[in-house]
Design a protein around this motif. Structure first.
Motif, mmCIF file in Angstrom:
data_model
loop_
_atom_site.group_PDB
_atom_site.id
_atom_site.type_symbol
_atom_site.label_atom_id
_atom_site.label_comp_id
_atom_site.label_asym_id
_atom_site.label_seq_id
_atom_site.Cartn_x
_atom_site.Cartn_y
_atom_site.Cartn_z
ATOM 1 N N VAL A 81 0.855 -1.175 0.000
ATOM 2 C CA VAL A 81 0.000 0.000 0.000
ATOM 3 C C VAL A 81 0.894 1.228 0.000
ATOM 4 N N LYS A 82 0.698 2.119 -0.978
ATOM 5 C CA LYS A 82 1.501 3.342 -1.056
ATOM 6 C C LYS A 82 0.584 4.561 -1.093
ATOM 7 N N ALA A 83 -0.399 4.568 -0.259
ATOM 8 C CA ALA A 83 -1.365 5.658 -0.227
ATOM 9 C C ALA A 83 -1.014 6.631 0.883
ATOM 10 N N ILE A 84 -1.506 7.843 0.729
ATOM 11 C CA ILE A 84 -1.268 8.877 1.744
ATOM 12 C C ILE A 84 -2.619 9.366 2.253
ATOM 13 N N GLY A 85 -2.813 9.238 3.558
ATOM 14 C CA GLY A 85 -4.031 9.745 4.180
ATOM 15 C C GLY A 85 -5.238 8.866 3.903
ATOM 16 N N GLY A 90 -9.524 -6.544 -5.203
ATOM 17 C CA GLY A 90 -9.647 -7.884 -5.768
ATOM 18 C C GLY A 90 -8.326 -8.524 -6.134
ATOM 19 N N SER A 91 -7.230 -7.856 -5.842
ATOM 20 C CA SER A 91 -5.919 -8.340 -6.263
ATOM 21 C C SER A 91 -5.445 -9.518 -5.410
ATOM 22 N N PRO A 92 -5.094 -10.626 -6.053
ATOM 23 C CA PRO A 92 -4.544 -11.745 -5.300
ATOM 24 C C PRO A 92 -3.095 -11.497 -4.866
ATOM 25 N N ASP A 93 -2.467 -10.449 -5.413
ATOM 26 C CA ASP A 93 -1.073 -10.139 -5.101
ATOM 27 C C ASP A 93 -0.908 -9.245 -3.874
ATOM 28 N N ALA A 94 -2.005 -8.805 -3.292
ATOM 29 C CA ALA A 94 -1.920 -7.900 -2.145
ATOM 30 C C ALA A 94 -1.237 -8.601 -0.969
ATOM 31 N N PRO A 130 -0.552 -9.587 2.635
ATOM 32 C CA PRO A 130 -1.398 -9.626 3.840
ATOM 33 C C PRO A 130 -0.939 -8.646 4.924
ATOM 34 N N ALA A 131 0.361 -8.441 5.063
ATOM 35 C CA ALA A 131 0.851 -7.494 6.069
ATOM 36 C C ALA A 131 0.434 -6.063 5.706
ATOM 37 N N ALA A 132 0.473 -5.745 4.420
ATOM 38 C CA ALA A 132 0.046 -4.411 3.972
ATOM 39 C C ALA A 132 -1.455 -4.237 4.173
ATOM 40 N N LEU A 133 -2.213 -5.305 3.908
ATOM 41 C CA LEU A 133 -3.660 -5.235 4.135
ATOM 42 C C LEU A 133 -3.966 -5.045 5.614
ATOM 43 N N ARG A 134 -3.221 -5.738 6.467
ATOM 44 C CA ARG A 134 -3.415 -5.609 7.916
ATOM 45 C C ARG A 134 -3.086 -4.190 8.370
ATOM 46 N N ALA A 135 -1.998 -3.615 7.821
ATOM 47 C CA ALA A 135 -1.629 -2.241 8.175
ATOM 48 C C ALA A 135 -2.712 -1.256 7.731
ATOM 49 N N LEU A 136 -3.257 -1.480 6.543
ATOM 50 C CA LEU A 136 -4.348 -0.634 6.056
ATOM 51 C C LEU A 136 -5.564 -0.769 6.956
ATOM 52 N N GLU A 169 -14.755 -5.238 4.245
ATOM 53 C CA GLU A 169 -14.150 -5.934 3.113
ATOM 54 C C GLU A 169 -12.740 -6.418 3.429
ATOM 55 N N LEU A 170 -11.954 -5.585 4.097
ATOM 56 C CA LEU A 170 -10.597 -5.990 4.477
ATOM 57 C C LEU A 170 -10.620 -7.155 5.458
ATOM 58 N N GLU A 171 -11.507 -7.102 6.429
ATOM 59 C CA GLU A 171 -11.615 -8.209 7.385
ATOM 60 C C GLU A 171 -11.962 -9.501 6.666
ATOM 61 N N ALA A 172 -12.879 -9.436 5.699
ATOM 62 C CA ALA A 172 -13.256 -10.624 4.940
ATOM 63 C C ALA A 172 -12.087 -11.115 4.085
ATOM 64 N N ALA A 173 -11.382 -10.184 3.457
ATOM 65 C CA ALA A 173 -10.236 -10.575 2.611
ATOM 66 C C ALA A 173 -9.145 -11.226 3.435
#
Length: 84
Positions: A3-7, A20-24, A26-32, A76-80
């Motif tokens: 994840v390279k987003a700001i704010g 929907g990306s399978p390449d995401a 999991p640590a970045a998703l958890r941080a988000l 959605e993140l929790e489900a992913a």
């Protein structure tokens, strides 16, 4: 994919583009997810501090869209993450 987003706006934009990306990563998703949950906790605390129903209604009018988007993204993140 990191994840390279700001704010908040960047986080939500990144999530909409990549949910929907399978390449995401999991640590970045958890941080988000952690950032969005922190925003939601702050938002709810600030809303609760508004005196009276009128100012809460005004708060909802100003921040309601963001709150809804964050709530949806959190679910959605929790489900992913549960599927990984």
């Amino acid at each position: 994919m990191a994840v390279k987003a700001i704010g908040l706006a960047g986080d939500l934009e990144w999530w909409r583009a990549n949910r929907g990306s399978p390449d995401a990563d999991p640590a970045a998703l958890r941080a988000l997810l952690d950032r969005l949950q922190a925003w939601k906790a702050d938002h709810d605390r600030d809303r609760a501090g508004q005196p009276g129903p009128f100012l809460k209604m005004v708060w909802d009018a100003v921040f309601g869209d963001e709150d809804g988007q964050v709530t949806e993204a959190i679910a959605e993140l929790e489900a992913a993450l549960a599927q990984r």
